[in-house]
Each structure stands twice: as structure tokens, then as C-alpha cells.
Design a protein around this motif. Structure first.
Motif, mmCIF file in Angstrom:
data_model
loop_
_atom_site.group_PDB
_atom_site.id
_atom_site.type_symbol
_atom_site.label_atom_id
_atom_site.label_comp_id
_atom_site.label_asym_id
_atom_site.label_seq_id
_atom_site.Cartn_x
_atom_site.Cartn_y
_atom_site.Cartn_z
ATOM 1 N N ILE A 54 0.666 -0.969 0.136
ATOM 2 C CA ILE A 54 -0.318 -0.060 0.446
ATOM 3 C C ILE A 54 0.500 1.307 -0.083
ATOM 4 O O ILE A 54 0.028 2.582 0.472
ATOM 5 C CB ILE A 54 -1.184 -0.374 1.307
ATOM 6 N N GLU A 55 2.195 1.267 -0.880
ATOM 7 C CA GLU A 55 2.919 2.015 -0.635
ATOM 8 C C GLU A 55 2.580 3.760 -1.825
ATOM 9 O O GLU A 55 2.562 4.425 -1.188
ATOM 10 C CB GLU A 55 4.073 2.037 -1.076
ATOM 11 N N HIS A 56 1.397 2.939 -2.051
ATOM 12 C CA HIS A 56 0.839 4.470 -2.874
ATOM 13 C C HIS A 56 -0.481 4.133 -2.526
ATOM 14 O O HIS A 56 -1.436 5.305 -3.086
ATOM 15 C CB HIS A 56 0.718 3.945 -4.527
ATOM 16 N N ARG A 57 -1.057 3.992 -1.392
ATOM 17 C CA ARG A 57 -2.094 4.341 -1.016
ATOM 18 C C ARG A 57 -2.063 4.579 0.437
ATOM 19 O O ARG A 57 -2.452 4.553 1.784
ATOM 20 C CB ARG A 57 -3.047 3.153 -0.646
ATOM 21 N N PRO A 58 -1.720 6.376 0.895
ATOM 22 C CA PRO A 58 -1.062 6.756 2.530
ATOM 23 C C PRO A 58 -2.428 6.479 3.585
ATOM 24 O O PRO A 58 -2.016 6.477 4.513
ATOM 25 C CB PRO A 58 -0.531 8.203 2.146
ATOM 26 N N GLU A 59 -3.618 6.832 2.344
ATOM 27 C CA GLU A 59 -4.380 5.872 3.459
ATOM 28 C C GLU A 59 -4.894 5.159 4.493
ATOM 29 O O GLU A 59 -6.037 5.210 5.380
ATOM 30 C CB GLU A 59 -6.353 6.888 2.813
ATOM 31 N N GLY B 123 -12.136 0.971 3.457
ATOM 32 C CA GLY B 123 -11.325 -0.359 1.629
ATOM 33 C C GLY B 123 -11.016 0.477 0.601
ATOM 34 O O GLY B 123 -10.826 2.018 0.344
ATOM 35 N N PHE B 124 -10.638 -0.324 0.023
ATOM 36 C CA PHE B 124 -11.010 0.844 -1.636
ATOM 37 C C PHE B 124 -10.598 -0.617 -2.749
ATOM 38 O O PHE B 124 -10.797 -1.779 -2.653
ATOM 39 C CB PHE B 124 -9.007 0.616 -1.887
ATOM 40 N N ILE B 125 -11.303 0.507 -3.901
ATOM 41 C CA ILE B 125 -11.781 -1.000 -4.928
ATOM 42 C C ILE B 125 -10.608 -0.703 -6.136
ATOM 43 O O ILE B 125 -9.819 0.621 -5.920
ATOM 44 C CB ILE B 125 -12.956 -0.841 -5.689
ATOM 45 N N THR B 126 -10.192 -1.513 -7.129
ATOM 46 C CA THR B 126 -9.350 -1.006 -7.962
ATOM 47 C C THR B 126 -9.804 -1.965 -9.830
ATOM 48 O O THR B 126 -11.175 -2.465 -9.104
ATOM 49 C CB THR B 126 -7.754 -2.317 -8.047
ATOM 50 N N TYR C 256 -11.510 -4.662 -1.955
ATOM 51 C CA TYR C 256 -10.881 -4.875 -0.110
ATOM 52 C C TYR C 256 -12.003 -4.087 0.501
ATOM 53 O O TYR C 256 -11.698 -3.072 0.884
ATOM 54 C CB TYR C 256 -10.050 -4.143 -0.823
ATOM 55 N N PHE C 257 -12.498 -5.248 1.175
ATOM 56 C CA PHE C 257 -13.128 -4.848 2.329
ATOM 57 C C PHE C 257 -12.441 -5.357 3.486
ATOM 58 O O PHE C 257 -11.678 -6.831 3.971
ATOM 59 C CB PHE C 257 -14.004 -5.540 2.651
ATOM 60 N N PRO C 258 -11.636 -4.606 4.738
ATOM 61 C CA PRO C 258 -11.503 -4.280 5.740
ATOM 62 C C PRO C 258 -11.778 -5.699 6.477
ATOM 63 O O PRO C 258 -12.733 -5.294 7.184
ATOM 64 C CB PRO C 258 -11.419 -3.116 6.749
ATOM 65 N N ALA C 259 -10.630 -6.667 6.693
ATOM 66 C CA ALA C 259 -11.461 -7.332 7.977
ATOM 67 C C ALA C 259 -10.880 -7.376 9.269
ATOM 68 O O ALA C 259 -10.746 -6.308 9.523
ATOM 69 C CB ALA C 259 -10.693 -8.731 7.403
#
Length: 551
Positions: free
Chosen positions: A326-331, A387-390, A404-407
Motif C-alpha cells: 500500500i505504498e501508494h495508498r497513504p490513507e 477499503g478500496f477498489i481497483t 478490498y473490505f477491511p477484515a
């Protein structure tokens, strides 16, 4: 004369010896000066926190300072000081750009500055900045020897990425605000319309044989209306204007149920391949929203394969993300995620369109096949969950969406609520709504359930009636948004007269009140429109039974 010759030779000899001694002294002095210079140079290198380098371009030989090695996590001289060894450490995605800058700098003899990623000896890639200039050139001004610096800019890059992410979030928030203003403006009226459609459909279903074609048609009308109601709630949630109840749940159960509902609606040319791991960790989410996400993505996949057919693969599995992932997703924070993957073998998405797919109202579908809100809603929901979506796609090779849902660690997963059936009741109900159609509908519903109903379209008139006969009624159902007096204000004044009477507050959409505030005011029940017979009957029985137990 012999003496003079001897003397002359002695003088020449002495002069030669003196010359040799002078040269030796000069050489010794120069060597000492060079050692002193090298010592001062080494001392200078040891106190700066920037790596220094020198590069002989034709041979590829280089010199790297101790700090240069340390920045990359190596010991001094641990990898060869050559251009070939250095290029092995450059990130593959950066090398073509870096090499282009170097070629241009060598050819022109001009200096350069490059930001690039380099591989640490241990750990992730790090961002560095290298500056260089020529110190020796040939007759054609081509660089022969270059020197420069190297500095670690990872933190600066991370800060820049965070700033960009925040800017994108701000832009997205502004879009959400615009959508929210629109959604909030129409939600109340739209839910009232849906309430009338759903309510009268339920009444009509009670009046026809259950096995008749009419009952089947009415069931479809009711199902479509419920989907429309869910869509309104999703838009409000997407625009951050609705409170969504998140509960610990097992997503595998919801995904399997959605696949069952999806199969009959797909043509035989499309094959579904579910790969659902039901033992995965639970997530904290709203079941309806998870279902909505899956249906939105599967609908898009269906449209992509509608013409030629194909395979729809639905995968659900656990996955752990590291800092490097997640180096390009700082949030985001590293940890455990549940990944829902929707893969189709359809037409794919061109790059210029893929950049816009999460924008509200953006659609490439023909009129009647899409509103442009499905992916925007999905993006808003999953982002709200942390989470996020790609999306990975290539024209002619299909599309893959990963959500991606946080577990969560909690083992307690909420059970699916059973479907309730409207049960009859007794008592006198005061019903208030400024919409004549909804008042008539509500009265018909409640009368059929066995209640006596006084129905009014004015909150002021209702208050006057209650003031005259406060003991006449067993419960009150009131709309929130009314012209003369809101349902909340009406409830306050009624509770001042009779604190024990159960009140249900209904709203299609309101920024002034939610369930938490309503209950803090002493209101026993809160109902989101559209009103259904089962829903209002269940809630009414609940608040009336609780009132009788406490009286």
C-alpha cells in the motif's frame, strides 16, 4: 687544465644531484599535499548526509561515497562501483525514464535532476533524488566524466502522495456533496411516491388469489419498488447523508445468496463460476450495501458480455496487505482484508475511459441501460468502509474489479433477520401525514390490521384534537416533514400532555432528525419511508406492547 676539467665535472655532478634531490622533495611535497587533500575530501564526505558519486562515462566505472551506500542500506563498497551494477538497483518502471534523461545529459553536457526508486538491500523500494553535471567533456561537448549527489526523498514523496490523495478526496467529497444535495432534495418526495406504489401494491395483493397471474405481476412491481427504495438509500449513503448501520457479518453468505438471485437473470451464453470461501474473516458492513456492490459490478460484467457471451467469475478470499503493498495508498493501514473479485471475459475498458468510471453519472451505456451511478456508489461505499477498489482492464481481454473490505477480528456475526409477517392488532391510532394519498393508504393498511384509525393531513389540527381528547388514542404515527409543524415538534407537544403515549416518527428524508435524536426526545419508534405493511405493523405492535408493559 686537468684540474679545471675535473672541477667542471664535479660541478655538473653536484648540479645533477641537487636537481634529483629537488625533484624528490617536490614529489614528496606533492604526495603529501595529495594525501592531505584526500583526507580533507574523505572528512568532508563523512560529515554530509548526501551521497556523492563520480562516473567515467566511456568505461562505466564509478565512485560512490560511503553515505551513498548507506542511503541504500549497504556497507561501504558492498556492490561494485559501476554503472551496470547501479542500474540493477533502479526500479524497472523508472529505468526507461532515467536512462533517457542520462542519455540527453551526456549528449548535451548539461546537468540533470531525477527522482527515481531504488532497491534497498533489505526492505521496500525507496525514492531518491540524484543530481549530476559534467566536469569533463570532449571536443563535441559530450560528457566524459560526471559528478553528482544522491539523497533519500522517500518521506517527501510520501507527503506528496498524501497531499495528492487528500486533494482527490476533496474533489470526490465535492462531487458527493453535489450528489447529496440533489439526492436529499428528491429523497423525501421520491420515497412518498414509492410508499404509495408499494403500499397499494401490498393491498392489491391481499385482494387477489395468491396463485393468480395478477399476484405474480404485483409481486414483481413490489420487488422493483423495493429495489428503487434501496437505490435511494444507497445514493444518500454514497453522498454521506444517510446513517448506515454496520454490523459484523460473514460476506460469503451474502455473496452466495446474491449469486443465486443473479443466475436466473443472466442469459445462457454467460457462465457464472463462483469461488466463495465461506471460512473467511467477517467484515463490518451493511448487508444491503454489500449486496448492492455485488449486483452493480455483476450488472456491468453482464453488459460487457451481453453480445458475445462469456464467463463471470466471482471470488471471495482473505488477503493480507503489507506496507509495501500500500505504498501508494497513504490513507490505508496494512492488515487483513477480505477481497471480492469480479472478473469477466467481455470487451474490456479503454484506458481513457477507465480513468472516469468512478465519476458520478459517467456511463458509456445506451439510454435505459445505466445511470452512471453504479460504480460511483460502489466506490463511495467501500471508501467509507476504509477499503478500496481497483480495476484492471484491457480492450478485448475482459475486466477485473477487486474490492478490498477491511477484515475484523470479532467472531460474533449478526444473524440474518427473519422475514416478519404483518400481525393484526387493536387500539385507536392517530395518523398524520400531509400527503393525502399516504394518509388514505396508511389508514387502509391499519384498518385491515384491525386498528381504529383517525387520519389527518394537518399537524396543527392533530395537536388540537389530541389536546381535547388525549386519552382517546393508543398510539400516534406522524410524518416528520409537514408545512405547519414538523413531526418532531408535534411529538414534543403531545408528550408534554401525555408522556406515556407511544409515537412513531416517519421520514422520507430529513437532516433535522434521525432515530437517535428521535428516541432522545421520547419518541418510541422511528421509521424510514417508504412505509410497508409488514414494517409498520411490526413496529407498531412493538412500541404498543412496550408501552403496556411499562404502564
Amino acid at each position: 687544465r686537468r684540474k679545471e676539467g675535473f672541477t667542471l665535472r664535479m660541478v655538473e655532478l653536484l648540479e645533477g644531484i641537487a636537481a634529483h634531490i629537488g625533484e624528490a622533495l617536490m614529489r614528496k611535497h606533492a604526495e603529501e599535499a595529495l594525501r592531505n587533500s584526500e583526507a580533507r575530501y574523505a572528512e568532508t564526505l563523512s560529515v554530509v548526509d548526501t551521497g556523492l558519486w563520480e562516473w567515467h562515462v566511456p568505461s562505466g566505472q564509478a565512485v560512490f561515497s560511503k553515505i551513498y551506500y548507506e542511503i541504500l542500506g549497504y556497507g561501504n563498497g558492498e556492490f561494485p562501483a559501476t554503472y551496470d551494477a547501479w542500474r540493477q538497483l533502479v526500479h524497472p518502471d523508472d529505468f526507461e525514464r532515467v536512462e533517457g534523461v542520462l542519455r540527453s545529459s551526456i549528449a548535451s553536457g548539461e546537468g540533470f535532476t531525477i527522482d527515481l526508486r531504488m532497491k534497498m538491500k533489505a526492505g521496500p523500494w525507496r525514492w531518491v533524488c540524484t543530481n549530476g553535471k559534467a566536469i569533463e567533456k570532449d571536443q563535441e561537448n559530450t560528457a566524459i566524466r560526471m559528478i553528482g549527489t544522491l539523497s533519500d526523498i522517500t518521506e517527501r514523496k510520501r507527503a506528496e502522495e498524501e497531499t495528492i490523495a487528500l486533494q482527490l478526496q476533496l474533489i470526490q467529497a465535492q462531487k458527493m456533496e453535489a450528489i447529496g444535495t440533489l439526492a436529499g432534495g428528491i429523497a423525501h418526495d421520491f420515497n412518498n411516491i414509492l410508499g404509495a406504489i408499494m403500499g397499494y401494491t401490498e393491498i392489491a395483493m391481499d385482494d387477489v388469489p395468491q396463485e393468480s397471474m395478477t399476484a405474480s405481476h404485483l409481486t414483481k412491481v413490489l420487488g422493483a419498488s423495493k429495489r428503487a427504495s434501496i437505490l435511494v438509500k444507497q445514493i444518500l449513503a454514497f453522498s454521506r447523508q444517510a446513517n448506515i448501520e454496520r454490523i459484523p457479518l460473514q460476506p460469503g453468505v451474502i455473496v452466495k445468496e446474491a449469486v443465486k438471485l443473479l443466475r436466473p437473470s443472466l442469459p445462457s451464453t454467460i457462465t457464472i463460476q463462483p469461488q466463495i470461501d465461506t471460512s473467511i474473516r467477517p467484515i463490518l458492513a451493511d448487508p444491503t450495501q454489500v449486496h448492492q456492490i455485488l449486483m452493480n459490478l455483476c450488472t456491468n460484467a453482464f453488459h460487457a458480455m451481453e453480445q458475445d457471451g462469456g464467463t463471470l467469475t466471482i471470488t471471495l478470499k482473505d488477503h493480507t496487505l503489507s506496507w509495501e503493498d500500500i505504498e501508494h495508498r497513504p490513507e490505508l493501514q496494512p492488515g487483513s482484508f477480505v477481497v471480492l473479485t469480479i472478473r469477466d471475459t467481455g470487451q474490456g475498458i479503454p484506458p481513457e475511459i477507465r480513468k472516469k468510471i468512478f465519476d458520478p453519472y459517467f456511463t458509456t451505456k445506451e439510454v435505459g441501460k445505466g445511470t452512471g451511478m453504479g460504480l460511483a456508489i460502489t466506490h463511495g461505499i467501500i471508501t467509507g468502509y476504509g477499503g478500496f477498489i481497483t480495476c484492471e482492464s484491457e480492450p478485448g481481454k475482459g475486466t477485473v474489479f477487486e474490492i478490498y473490505f477491511p477484515a475484523i477480528e470479532e467472531e460474533t456475526v449478526a444473524a440474518v433477520k427473519p422475514v416478519t409477517v404483518a400481525s393484526p392488532g387493536t387500539g385507536h391510532i392517530l395518523l398524520i401525514d400531509d400527503e393525502i394519498m399516504l394518509v388514505e393508504l396508511g389508514k387502509t393498511m391499519l384498518v385491515r390490521l384491525g386498528y381504529v384509525v383517525t387520519a389527518l393531513t394537518s399537524s396543527t389540527e392533530a395537536l388540537n384534537l389530541f389536546q381535547k381528547q388525549p386519552d382517546l388514542f393508543d398510539a400516534i404515527i406522524t410524518d416528520q416533514t409537514m408545512p405547519d409543524m414538523t413531526g418532531l415538534e408535534l411529538s414534543r407537544q403531545i408528550l408534554q400532555i401525555r408522556p406515556d403515549i407511544p409515537i412513531i416518527l416517519c421520514t422520507g428524508y430529513s437532516t433535522l432528525v434521525d432515530e437517535k435524536r428521535a428516541k432522545a426526545e421520547g419518541i418510541k419508534g422511528f421509521f424510514d419511508k417508504p412505509m410497508t405493511k409488514n414494517g409498520i405493523a411490526t413496529l407498531l405492535r412493538k412500541v404498543m406492547d412496550e408501552s403496556r408493559m411499562t404502564s
